[in-house]
Enzyme design. Structure first.
Site, PDB file in Angstrom:
ATOM      1  N   ASP A  50      26.265   8.744  23.344  1.00 21.48           N
ATOM      2  CA  ASP A  50      27.132   7.588  23.544  1.00 21.48           C
ATOM      3  C   ASP A  50      28.595   7.934  23.295  1.00 21.48           C
ATOM      4  OD1 ASP A  50      27.641   4.948  24.199  1.00 21.48           O
ATOM      5  OD2 ASP A  50      27.292   4.197  22.170  1.00 21.48           O
ATOM      6  N   GLY A  51      29.475   7.293  24.058  1.00 22.52           N
ATOM      7  CA  GLY A  51      30.918   7.422  23.813  1.00 22.52           C
ATOM      8  C   GLY A  51      31.720   8.033  24.955  1.00 22.52           C
ATOM      9  N   ASN A  52      31.078   8.251  26.095  1.00 24.05           N
ATOM     10  CA  ASN A  52      31.798   8.853  27.220  1.00 24.05           C
ATOM     11  C   ASN A  52      32.969   7.980  27.687  1.00 24.05           C
ATOM     12  OD1 ASN A  52      29.798  10.754  27.181  1.00 24.05           O
ATOM     13  ND2 ASN A  52      28.788  10.100  29.073  1.00 24.05           N
ATOM     14  N   GLY A  53      32.725   6.678  27.767  1.00 24.46           N
ATOM     15  CA  GLY A  53      33.746   5.759  28.282  1.00 24.46           C
ATOM     16  C   GLY A  53      34.958   5.719  27.363  1.00 24.46           C
TER      17      GLY A  53
ATOM     18  N   ARG B 237      36.362   6.036  33.482  1.00 23.74           N
ATOM     19  CA  ARG B 237      35.111   6.309  32.767  1.00 23.74           C
ATOM     20  C   ARG B 237      34.365   7.507  33.364  1.00 23.74           C
ATOM     21  NH1 ARG B 237      33.210   2.401  29.375  1.00 23.74           N
ATOM     22  NH2 ARG B 237      31.064   3.047  29.786  1.00 23.74           N
TER      23      ARG B 237
ATOM     24  N   HIS C 130      32.099  10.688  31.826  1.00 18.42           N
ATOM     25  CA  HIS C 130      30.712  11.043  32.161  1.00 18.42           C
ATOM     26  C   HIS C 130      30.612  12.513  32.597  1.00 18.42           C
ATOM     27  CE1 HIS C 130      29.384   7.061  31.414  1.00 18.42           C
ATOM     28  NE2 HIS C 130      29.952   6.506  32.469  1.00 18.42           N
TER      29      HIS C 130
ATOM     30  N   SER D 185      19.859   3.785  30.338  1.00 22.25           N
ATOM     31  CA  SER D 185      18.885   2.806  29.835  1.00 22.25           C
ATOM     32  C   SER D 185      18.608   1.758  30.911  1.00 22.25           C
ATOM     33  CB  SER D 185      19.430   2.127  28.577  1.00 22.25           C
ATOM     34  OG  SER D 185      20.505   1.264  28.896  1.00 22.25           O
TER      35      SER D 185
ATOM     36  N   GLU E  37      19.024  -1.263  30.465  1.00 21.34           N
ATOM     37  CA  GLU E  37      20.154  -2.197  30.340  1.00 21.34           C
ATOM     38  C   GLU E  37      21.393  -1.673  31.068  1.00 21.34           C
ATOM     39  OE1 GLU E  37      18.157  -1.222  27.803  1.00 21.34           O
ATOM     40  OE2 GLU E  37      17.102  -3.138  27.561  1.00 21.34           O
TER      41      GLU E  37
ATOM     42  N   TRP F 299      21.623  -0.761  33.956  1.00 23.70           N
ATOM     43  CA  TRP F 299      21.679  -1.322  35.314  1.00 23.70           C
ATOM     44  C   TRP F 299      22.688  -2.461  35.392  1.00 23.70           C
ATOM     45  CZ3 TRP F 299      20.007   1.281  39.273  1.00 23.70           C
ATOM     46  CH2 TRP F 299      18.861   2.069  39.194  1.00 23.70           C
TER      47      TRP F 299
ATOM     48  N   ARG G 126      25.679  -2.435  34.342  1.00 24.38           N
ATOM     49  CA  ARG G 126      27.070  -1.957  34.458  1.00 24.38           C
ATOM     50  C   ARG G 126      27.571  -2.203  35.883  1.00 24.38           C
ATOM     51  NH1 ARG G 126      28.068   3.192  30.475  1.00 24.38           N
ATOM     52  NH2 ARG G 126      27.053   2.227  28.691  1.00 24.38           N
TER      53      ARG G 126
ATOM     54  N   LEU H 178      11.703  25.238  25.654  1.00 22.99           N
ATOM     55  CA  LEU H 178      11.991  23.858  25.251  1.00 22.99           C
ATOM     56  C   LEU H 178      11.447  22.851  26.267  1.00 22.99           C
ATOM     57  CD1 LEU H 178      13.935  22.032  23.352  1.00 22.99           C
ATOM     58  CD2 LEU H 178      15.485  22.148  25.296  1.00 22.99           C
TER      59      LEU H 178
HETATM   60  C1  IPE Z   1      22.809   3.661  25.065  1.00 30.48           C
HETATM   61  O1  IPE Z   1      24.196   3.571  25.180  1.00 30.48           O
HETATM   62  C2  IPE Z   1      22.221   4.196  26.328  1.00 30.48           C
HETATM   63  C3  IPE Z   1      22.531   5.580  26.656  1.00 30.48           C
HETATM   64  C4  IPE Z   1      23.198   6.424  25.910  1.00 30.48           C
HETATM   65  C5  IPE Z   1      21.999   6.045  27.903  1.00 30.48           C
HETATM   66  P1  IPE Z   1      24.911   2.208  25.588  1.00 30.48           P
HETATM   67  O2  IPE Z   1      26.363   2.463  25.555  1.00 30.48           O
HETATM   68  O3  IPE Z   1      24.345   1.691  26.855  1.00 30.48           O
HETATM   69  O4  IPE Z   1      24.455   1.233  24.398  1.00 30.48           O
HETATM   70  P2  IPE Z   1      25.030  -0.159  23.924  1.00 30.48           P
HETATM   71  O5  IPE Z   1      25.123  -1.030  25.141  1.00 30.48           O
HETATM   72  O6  IPE Z   1      26.375   0.089  23.336  1.00 30.48           O
HETATM   73  O7  IPE Z   1      24.062  -0.640  22.905  1.00 30.48           O
HETATM   74  C1  IPE Z   2      27.119   6.896  27.232  1.00 32.13           C
HETATM   75  O1  IPE Z   2      28.491   6.652  27.163  1.00 32.13           O
HETATM   76  C2  IPE Z   2      26.656   7.253  28.625  1.00 32.13           C
HETATM   77  C3  IPE Z   2      25.787   6.254  29.262  1.00 32.13           C
HETATM   78  C4  IPE Z   2      25.357   5.142  28.724  1.00 32.13           C
HETATM   79  C5  IPE Z   2      25.383   6.561  30.614  1.00 32.13           C
HETATM   80  P1  IPE Z   2      29.059   5.216  27.485  1.00 32.13           P
HETATM   81  O2  IPE Z   2      29.308   5.126  28.950  1.00 32.13           O
HETATM   82  O3  IPE Z   2      28.196   4.156  26.930  1.00 32.13           O
HETATM   83  O4  IPE Z   2      30.436   5.274  26.700  1.00 32.13           O
HETATM   84  P2  IPE Z   2      31.104   4.133  25.822  1.00 32.13           P
HETATM   85  O5  IPE Z   2      30.077   3.659  24.852  1.00 32.13           O
HETATM   86  O6  IPE Z   2      31.515   3.052  26.765  1.00 32.13           O
HETATM   87  O7  IPE Z   2      32.257   4.793  25.169  1.00 32.13           O
HETATM   88 MG    MG Z   3      28.117   3.196  25.152  1.00 33.30          MG
END
Ligand code: IPE
Ligand code: IPE
Ligand code: MG
Length: 239
Positions: A22-25, A35, A39, A67, A69, A71, A73, A133
């Protein structure tokens, strides 16, 4: 395989590691970039982590890439992620074959582009006899969906709904339970990832945004894991 983690005995390396990437965005936003930029950087991070986990002697690595969820986005971001999965699979398959990685894709895939579905099936078939692995990519995955599909299958087969009957029908059937779950990006939640399989996992949360996460920090998480006493309900003296 011997562990390549400094000062970490092989029996202290987690067998099954699961990661919420998590945290790419936010990483992209900090750089005032779209964003998509985050990614792309996230894919490079995933590549480093797969190699580090494999070198450390991890048996199973499960990575949450998309995830159910997700979908929800914006359509533009969803389609960019789908393209990125296709590109990444095409690009990585050769070198990961050389490294003996066995690929599996877990989740509900029927809504994915047909090209991606085909690539996932081909990659699984091509790598199924590899001896290194086991890499599970969770895409279109939801922990609740996984438990429900397992229970539904058990019921359809006329089995009583017991923990064993469900366990044997989860998408991870036959694999060890998760020992260590890592979530980057600062949020302290599971976001419908492996709900059943995390029942006794050690949970490691860090603020590092996924594109900045690398081998060093993975090994830091392993060192932290090695210091946990896993009691599984017992008293400390009996462990
Ligand atoms: C969880 O990250 C899903 C993935 C890393 C694929 P999200 O960014 O979607 O989670 P929430 O919405 O903050 O809980
Ligand atoms: C996780 O990073 C990647 C996916 C869920 C595909 P995010 O896209 O959720 O990045 P943030 O949480 O918005 O920083
Ligand atoms: Mg996220």
């Amino acid at each position: 395989m011997t562990a390549a983690v400094p000062n970490l005995p092989a029996d202290r390396v987690p067998r099954h590691v699961a990661i919420i990437m998590d945290g790419n965005g936010r990483w992209a936003k900090q750089r005032m970039r779209p964003r998509a930029f985050g990614h792309h950087a996230g894919v490079r991070s995933a590549r480093r982590v797969v190699r580090a986990a494999s070198a450390a002697g991890v048996e199973v690595l499960t990575m949450f890439a998309f995830s159910q969820e997700n979908w929800h986005r914006p359509e533009e971001e969803v389609s960019l992620l789908m393209q990125l999965f296709v590109q990444t699979l095409k690009r990585e398959i050769k070198s990961l074959m050389k490294n003996q990685v066995r690929w599996r894709f877990i989740g509900e895939h029927s809504a994915f582009p047909v090209e991606l579905q085909r690539l996932m099936r081909e990659t699984e078939a091509m790598s199924k006899d590899n001896k290194g692995l086991t890499l599970l990519i969770a895409v279109g995955y939801g922990g609740q969906w996984d438990i429900a599909q397992a229970a539904a299958r058990a019921a359809a087969e006329g089995e009583a709904i017991t923990p064993q009957a469900i366990e044997q029908r989860l998408v991870t059937a036959g694999l060890p339970a998760v020992d260590l779950m890592v979530r980057t990006g600062g949020e302290v939640r599971i976001s419908n990832f492996l709900l059943w399989q995390l029942s006794y996992a050690e949970l490691y949360f860090c603020d590092t945004l996924w594109p900045d996460f690398g081998a060093d920090e993975l090994l830091r998480a392993f060192a932290w894991f090695a210091g946990r006493q896993r009691r599984f309900g017992r008293v400390p003296e009996a462990v």
